[in-house]
Structure formats: structure tokens, C-alpha cells
Design a protein around this motif. Structure first.
Motif, PDB file in Angstrom:
ATOM      1  N   GLY A 134       2.911  -3.399   2.105  1.00  0.00           N
ATOM      2  CA  GLY A 134       3.923  -4.066   2.119  1.00  0.00           C
ATOM      3  C   GLY A 134       4.803  -3.746   0.919  1.00  0.00           C
ATOM      4  O   GLY A 134       5.119  -2.223   0.507  1.00  0.00           O
ATOM      5  N   PHE A 135       5.916  -4.336   0.132  1.00  0.00           N
ATOM      6  CA  PHE A 135       7.257  -3.956  -0.185  1.00  0.00           C
ATOM      7  C   PHE A 135       6.969  -3.936  -1.800  1.00  0.00           C
ATOM      8  O   PHE A 135       7.827  -3.569  -2.408  1.00  0.00           O
ATOM      9  N   LEU A 136       5.566  -4.572  -2.067  1.00  0.00           N
ATOM     10  CA  LEU A 136       6.002  -4.497  -3.637  1.00  0.00           C
ATOM     11  C   LEU A 136       5.350  -3.064  -3.686  1.00  0.00           C
ATOM     12  O   LEU A 136       5.430  -3.067  -5.339  1.00  0.00           O
ATOM     13  N   ALA A 137       4.277  -2.737  -3.535  1.00  0.00           N
ATOM     14  CA  ALA A 137       3.715  -1.327  -3.866  1.00  0.00           C
ATOM     15  C   ALA A 137       3.855   0.061  -2.921  1.00  0.00           C
ATOM     16  O   ALA A 137       5.049  -0.409  -1.739  1.00  0.00           O
ATOM     17  N   GLU A 138       3.013   0.559  -3.501  1.00  0.00           N
ATOM     18  CA  GLU A 138       3.950   2.365  -2.650  1.00  0.00           C
ATOM     19  C   GLU A 138       3.100   1.898  -0.808  1.00  0.00           C
ATOM     20  O   GLU A 138       2.584   2.119  -0.894  1.00  0.00           O
TER      21      GLU A 138
END
Length: 202
Positions: free
Chosen positions: A138-142
């Protein structure tokens, strides 16, 4: 008896004062630290000794990083990387533990500008990310995982410095830096400061 003790203590203090004064006349001992930038960016920290304002010796550490050459074009650190200002991002890392010897050249009569031409050897540690594997976080992590490959070698270090010891105890530096080994080369320039006993009293 008390008088003898007082005389001994007085003679000891005089001796210490004389030795300390002689040391300051012939020696300089100071720390220096620079922020450097070139094909890497990092820091350079050294303990420096100068004998008779003529010869220099140093031991120190340099730590440099750069964006990984192997990093995929679509790598993203995610929102977490933004929040941490890139602190957890992968980097090519180049570290050196070094010793060097040099020659001092005064560039003005007052001794407030001098060249410290230093050549040395460094034990070099190279850490670089490899084995990149794309994942969906997702966009939260690498969006990639990787692991570091560590290697060590020895470097030749060329580090001429222009030093500005404005006072006996504080000064500034400008220092081109070249580190050469069989695996990686660093070339850049640093700007920093010196703190300690820099030169003898005029």
C-alpha cells in the motif's frame, strides 16, 4: 616538615607549568569536523596533532551515503518514509577509519591561514542494498524489500586542507577529499571547524 612539603608542591607546580608551556610552544592538538559533499554526502571527524607547526598526524572517521545505484526506478518509501524524513530509506554507505600524516605550510605571516597536506590509509566498510523484491504494502510503507551486502577493503586517502586558525583555540577548514580503493571512490569537498589547541601564542 610542613615547609618541605610546601616546597615540594611548589616545585612540582612550577615543573608542570613549564612542561605545559613547552608543550604548547611545540605542539598543537585539536579536533576537526567537516560536512562533505561529492559523489556521496557525509561527515569527516578527526583528532589532529601538529608538531612544531611543521608536521601533522591524524586519526579519524568518515561516514558517507548516497542514493543506491541499484535502487529500482519505481521504489517508494511510502508515507512512513516521508514522516521519518528518509531516515529508514536504503542507502549506499561508505565508511572509513583512517590515519594520515602531513606537512604544514603557512600561507601568511600571522599563521592564521595554512595548508595541511595530508596523505593516509583507511580501513573501508561498504554497505549497499541488493536483492530488491517488489511487494504490495500500500501507500503507507515501502514497496520493496532488500538486504545489505557488506564488504571491506583498504583505501588511499588524499586530504589537503586549508585551515584558518583565527584564534589559538578555534578555526575553520576547507578540505578537498579523495578516497580511492579497488571497489569505490569518493571525491568531494568539506567545510567545517577546528576546536582545541591550534597554534602557539604570538
Amino acid at each position: 616538615m610542613k615547609s618541605i612539603h610546601k616546597i615540594i608542591i611548589l616545585l612540582f607546580l612550577i615543573k608542570v607549568t613549564i612542561v605545559n608551556a613547552q608543550f604548547k610552544e611545540k605542539n598543537a592538538l585539536y579536533t576537526s569536523g567537516e560536512i562533505n559533499k561529492g559523489n556521496y554526502v557525509g561527515i569527516d571527524i578527526n583528532l589532529n596533532y601538529v608538531y612544531k607547526n611543521n608536521y601533522s598526524f591524524k586519526i579519524g572517521y568518515t561516514g558517507n551515503i548516497r542514493k543506491p545505484k541499484s535502487q529500482p526506478e519505481d521504489y517508494s518509501s511510502g508515507l512512513t518514509g516521508v514522516v521519518l524524513f528518509g531516515a529508514a530509506n536504503p542507502y549506499d554507505q561508505l565508511e572509513n577509519y583512517q590515519i594520515g600524516i602531513g606537512k604544514i605550510y603557512n600561507l601568511n605571516n600571522s599563521g592564521t591561514i595554512r595548508a595541511n597536506i595530508s596523505l593516509g590509509l583507511g580501513y573501508t566498510i561498504i554497505n549497499e542494498p541488493e536483492n530488491w523484491v517488489r511487494i504490495n504494502n500500500g501507500f503507507l510503507a515501502e514497496n520493496y524489500t532488500w538486504n545489505y551486502n557488506k564488504s571491506t577493503t583498504f583505501s588511499v586517502i588524499v586530504n589537503p586542507k586549508i585551515e584558518f586558525p583565527f584564534s589559538r583555540f578555534y578555526g575553520l577548514t576547507i578540505s578537498p577529499l579523495l578516497q580511492i580503493n579497488k571497489d569505490r571512490t569518493y571525491i568531494g569537498i568539506g567545510i567545517g571547524q577546528m576546536i582545541g589547541l591550534l597554534r602557539k601564542k604570538k
